[in-house]
Design an enzyme around this catalytic site. Sequence first.
Site, PDB file in Angstrom:
ATOM      1  N   GLU A   1       0.428   7.050   0.077  1.00 11.76           N
ATOM      2  CA  GLU A   1       0.593   6.005  -0.934  1.00 11.76           C
ATOM      3  C   GLU A   1       1.281   6.265  -2.475  1.00 11.76           C
ATOM      4  O   GLU A   1       0.458   6.761  -2.840  1.00 11.76           O
ATOM      5  CB  GLU A   1       0.188   4.315  -1.428  1.00 11.76           C
ATOM      6  CG  GLU A   1       0.757   3.694  -2.135  1.00 11.76           C
ATOM      7  CD  GLU A   1      -0.051   2.969  -3.474  1.00 11.76           C
ATOM      8  OE1 GLU A   1      -0.173   2.131  -3.499  1.00 11.76           O
ATOM      9  OE2 GLU A   1      -1.775   3.603  -3.709  1.00 11.76           O
TER      10      GLU A   1
ATOM     11  N   ASP B   1      -4.052   6.952  -1.147  1.00  8.97           N
ATOM     12  CA  ASP B   1      -3.893   6.421  -1.552  1.00  8.97           C
ATOM     13  C   ASP B   1      -3.319   6.975  -3.156  1.00  8.97           C
ATOM     14  O   ASP B   1      -3.789   8.067  -3.712  1.00  8.97           O
ATOM     15  CB  ASP B   1      -5.474   5.680  -2.117  1.00  8.97           C
ATOM     16  CG  ASP B   1      -4.996   4.343  -3.213  1.00  8.97           C
ATOM     17  OD1 ASP B   1      -4.190   4.104  -3.269  1.00  8.97           O
ATOM     18  OD2 ASP B   1      -5.392   4.612  -5.034  1.00  8.97           O
TER      19      ASP B   1
END
Length: 622
Positions: free
Chosen positions: A366, A337
């Site tokens: 990400e 993330d």
Amino acid sequence: MKKILLANLFACFCLLAISQEIAVYPTHWWPGMKNPNVQLMVHSEKIGDRLPMLKIAATGIRIADGITLKKIHRVENPNYVFLDLVIDKAAKPGKRVLNFGTGSAKTSIDFELKVRRTGKGVTYAQGVTSEDMIYMLMPDRFANGDESNDRLAGMRDQSLNRDSIFHRHGGDLQGLTANLDYLHDLGVTAIWPTPLIENDMPSRSEHGYAATNHYRIEPRFGGEKALHEFTSELHKRKMKFVQDIVYNHIGRYHHTFLDMPMKDWVNQWPQFTKTNHREQPVFDPYASKHDKNMTLNGWFEPMMPDLNHRNPYVANYIIQHCIFSIEEFGVDGFRIDTYKYNDLDFMNRCNQAVYDEYPKFTIFGEAWVGNVPAQAYFTENNINLPWKSNLHGAVDFQALFEGISPAMNEKDGWSNGVNKLYSTLSQDFLYKNPMNNVLILDNHDMTRWYSTVGEDINKMKTGIAWLMTCRGIPQFYYGTEIGMKGISNPDGWVRLDFKGGWKGDKENKFSEAGRNKEENEIFNWTRSLANFRKNSSAIKTGKMMQYLPQDGLYVYFRYDDKQTVMCVMNASEKEMTVDFSKYADGIKDFTKARSVTNDQEFSLKSTWPLGAKQIWVLELGK
């Protein structure tokens, strides 16, 4: 005598009580790892004062069978000590007691060495590659398999209301495990749930991105037992587990924030300072230190403290948790993330520690950025810069926002519409291996694909076909296969329940009978393409060739020595005639084609009409 006996009993009771209060992270470890070193974080009231001072030789002290203590680190907060251990390669699994001191001053720490997963027929840490199709979901919103864990006493968030988009709904790992056959039938080969680590936050705990204890699986998802069962059932079906992992931040109620080992455990500011959410200062040759500091060290929000990766204890804590997760739960790949907000030198070090231990393991991040060069910067790339990333791939936001989305929604033009898709993919020369990028149509943070294309079923199906046939790793978001809708403002509208996952649901979208005609059309389209892809060497590992779009008609090939797949996308607003003779480089000596979605046969010597916003996926033959 009686008083002495009572005093001794009281002393024993106190010693037992103290030992029970001691928390150790990681909670256990394994012999036989390539890196034999492990650093224990020990947390207990005044533990630093209770542990006696020890003279430790250069070779260390044998503190238990198969375990050598190399160093004790006392830090600012006396409630913590950090122990550097070396685990013998030949150490036998079993429980240990690490004893410090003697008599009434004795402190004992329980620690266990477990049996590794390695062995005949055991598969894990396999890596997630272009041969896979990932299915992303939010456990709280997918299916509820155990109602007894919906709301648990003692946890801060006691919400349970399926009518609210921001409360907990009760979905769990048991519900996910119960529906694995549905996903396997769909053609899924890897599952990515949003984070499963405990999120004992007072509100919005359903998404999982604010961890409060890295070594505890969220009990409302079923805890460690349910996760072990889930991964076991996954691997029985030859499916893989992608763990969603967060290096950048923790939840404000994480035990290391409520009682910090040292002041610089997190990035500290005189007052709350939010990240600027800009990636450019990270690689901008003209960037100010101020802007770069804001990008990397600013907090996401007040409830998510930003971890300080330059602190060596923080770095060890995170790296060891990565290794722990893979070995304990049989993880096959990581999705990281908020990648661009992390200290990038630390990220490389952490990734490499995982690669060293598990050579086949893969990681994608990400990095939600504004263009292809910026996205490539955060991955393994061919850019000549002083700093180089070792991240395998990225979630390919560019292929979505500057590719398939404008192809379906913009009018055709020199630099508009489907030409953006062509142009974006033409920049793949920047990546070391673009096949490691993860393609998406939507996810938990953005408008669902069916809503993005205005609920046009032709555009919907064209996007799905592109996702399944373009280079890279396709990632589906739960419900896309049945045309779930939702605008991402606020994000709760794209995180609705999968109907049929709860007892008493009036509709069951897991079954053909529970889906309407349109939903079944999208589902069957998805399943046919996903299962064709499973057996297509050309799509999974082959090369790609694309032609410049002409009047909205975009043609690309996936091919290898065994198979050629031709994809013809009509991104225009009108029916187009496809003249196969224009694509001789890809067609070569093939003379016929078969549609993989409906078995229609095509002669490549003829011209054929293709409707607006539609696509053919054709397997070529002679």
